[in-house]
Design a protein around this motif. Structure first.
Motif, short mmCIF file in Angstrom:
data_model
loop_
_atom_site.label_atom_id
_atom_site.label_comp_id
_atom_site.label_asym_id
_atom_site.label_seq_id
_atom_site.Cartn_x
_atom_site.Cartn_y
_atom_site.Cartn_z
N LYS A 431 35.47 -100.47 -55.42
CA LYS A 431 34.49 -101.52 -55.12
C LYS A 431 34.50 -101.87 -53.65
O LYS A 431 33.44 -102.03 -53.01
CB LYS A 431 34.78 -102.76 -55.96
N ALA A 434 32.75 -99.20 -51.61
CA ALA A 434 31.30 -99.23 -51.79
C ALA A 434 30.66 -100.38 -51.02
O ALA A 434 29.65 -100.21 -50.34
CB ALA A 434 30.96 -99.33 -53.28
N GLN A 440 27.15 -100.61 -53.75
CA GLN A 440 27.77 -101.37 -54.83
C GLN A 440 28.19 -100.41 -55.93
O GLN A 440 27.77 -99.24 -55.96
CB GLN A 440 26.81 -102.42 -55.39
N VAL A 441 29.01 -100.90 -56.84
CA VAL A 441 29.47 -100.10 -57.97
C VAL A 441 29.47 -100.99 -59.21
O VAL A 441 29.80 -102.17 -59.13
CB VAL A 441 30.88 -99.51 -57.69
N MET A 455 27.95 -95.75 -58.77
CA MET A 455 28.12 -96.24 -57.39
C MET A 455 26.89 -95.85 -56.58
O MET A 455 26.50 -94.68 -56.55
CB MET A 455 29.39 -95.66 -56.76
#
Length: 462
Positions: A431, A434, A440-441, A455
């Motif tokens: 996270k 990312a 984002q994930v 992701m």
């Protein structure tokens, strides 16, 4: 820097902001008062001198227009001259001699008045400095009429005006300084509260917010400072939880290591019962497993700390190559787990090692929960909106509803994961990587029931 400059700089730094505001207000008012006073004084001075000149010109014009003659027992003279008894006057010829003597005070006669008497000029006005008189000469008959008026009363009036302007100006400057001090004290009260709060935070570490009143710039500054205090408090709490969780996670392998080592040492003591070769082999396996767990945990903590640090140099990264490299490492420890891979080119600016670590963590997580002979599905492709999506899905038991919101928390492990190796930091690293790269994930369920991690990362296909 000269000594005078250093002294001025030290004095400037020694003055408080409130003092500087008051001084600035006083200086501004002093400048305005000085300009107004100078303008008023010059205007009044010109007006008074013009009045003197106009009065002399009018008096002379009245004499020129009046042809009446007055006479005494022994002589005659223009009657209009009798109206000049309150000023100094004379009628002169081309030699500068006074032609009429009525017992009056005679004005100073100089070269300019003689030139008027000789007809070289029609009139002339000047200030006679030695006698401090204003002298006006005008052509009169075959000579000139000279009229003079003392400038003493005019100068006295100007001096009184100058004193009044100075007194009023000084009073205005003092009032401006007092008003500036009062305004500065009231306006800078929020700044003083902010200063005291900053000193309190530095001295005690107390991060309580400051009361905010009003909606001006200082109020917004206080709100921003409160926001900063909240962020610092959150960071401290985050750090405290991280240290507490790390200590808790480290305690288990360290306790096991200590127990096994003490057992081995106790078995080697004199007259102590010896351990069988099978028991020693089991203890050695436990020690290696605990060392591996401890090494993994410390490595994840170091990686997480490195991810928290500011990244200074990013480079172009081929995300598809990063995924392939992570797959090569994952296959070596996947056992009989298979990979179904479809990867398309994608380029972004970022930290290649951090992205590879994040992808490897997703793959290791999928391998850990996949059944024997299971398949991990890996997909990388563009979404059409400037982002690429990487999907990693397994065929394991999936993620429970109560675990979905917390799978990316540091050190969080579900009930099923507690019996498996791991530190609880892998998905937190995913996270963080990312988010640092502007993506984002998310965690969810795959169509066949396993876990699905998705992701998104910005970039371009070329």
């Amino acid at each position: 820097m000269t000594t005078l400059t250093r002294w001025a700089e030290e004095r400037r730094q020694r003055f408080s902001l409130r003092t500087r505001v008051a001084v600035l207000a006083a200086v501004c008012v002093a400048g305005a008062v000085a300009l107004v006073s100078i303008g008023a004084y010059v205007t009044v001075r010109q007006s008074l001198y013009q009045q003197v000149d106009d009065n002399l010109a009018v008096r002379a014009e009245n004499v020129l227009r009046n042809p009446d003659i007055a006479a005494t027992s022994d002589r005659s003279f223009p009657a209009a001259l009798l109206s000049l008894t309150d000023v100094e006057f004379a009628v002169i010829n081309g030699a500068g001699d006074n032609l009429i003597d009525l017992g009056q005070r005679e004005p100073p006669v100089g070269v300019d008045e003689v030139r008027v008497a000789r007809g070289l000029m029609r009139d002339h006005i000047r200030t006679d400095s030695p006698t401090d008189r204003r002298v006006y000469a005008v052509r009169y008959g075959n000579g000139a009429l000279v009229i003079a008026q003392p400038l003493g009363p005019t100068r006295d009036l100007l001096e009184n005006l100058a004193v009044v302007l100075v007194v009023i100006g000084a009073a205005g400057i003092v009032l401006a300084a007092l008003a500036g001090t009062a305004v500065a004290r009231g306006s800078l009260r929020p700044v003083l509260r902010l200063t005291r709060a900053t000193e309190r935070v530095a001295r005690t570490g107390d991060l309580r917010p400051i009361p905010v009143s009003g909606d001006d710039e200082l109020a917004r500054l206080t709100q921003s400072f409160n926001t900063m205090l909240g962020a610092v408090a959150e960071a401290q709490e985050h750090q405290r939880r991280l240290v507490a969780d790390a200590g808790h996670e480290l305690r288990t392998p360290l306790t096991s290591l200590r127990t096994n080592l003490e057992l081995l040492l106790a078995a080697e003591a004199p007259n102590a019962p010896s351990l069988s070769e099978q028991d020693k082999a089991e203890i050695h396996r436990d020690l290696r497993a605990q060392l591996d767990e401890l090494t993994t945990l410390i490595g994840d903590l170091v990686e997480l700390a490195r991810e928290d640090a500011e990244q200074t140099t990013w480079e172009p990264v081929e995300l598809n190559e990063v995924v392939e490299q992570a797959l090569d490492r994952a296959r070596r420890r996947a056992g009989d787990v298979h990979f179904d891979v479809q990867v398309r080119p994608w380029r972004l600016i970022g930290d290649g090692p951090a992205l590879e670590r994040a992808v490897l963590n997703l793959l290791d997580n999928a391998i850990k929960f996949s059944p024997p002979g299971g398949t991990v599905r890996v997909r990388l492709g563009a979404t059409g909106d400037g982002f690429a999506v990487l999907e990693v899905a397994d065929q394991g038991p999936g993620i429970a509803d109560e675990d979905l919101p917390r799978v990316f928390d540091r050190f969080y492990r579900s009930q099923e994961a507690r019996t498996l190796p791991g530190s609880g930091l892998g998905l937190a690293i995913v996270k963080q990587a990312a988010v640092r790269h502007g993506g984002q994930v998310l965690a969810g369920r795959a169509p066949d029931g396993g876990a699905l991690f998705t992701m998104w990362l910005p970039g371009s296909p070329e």
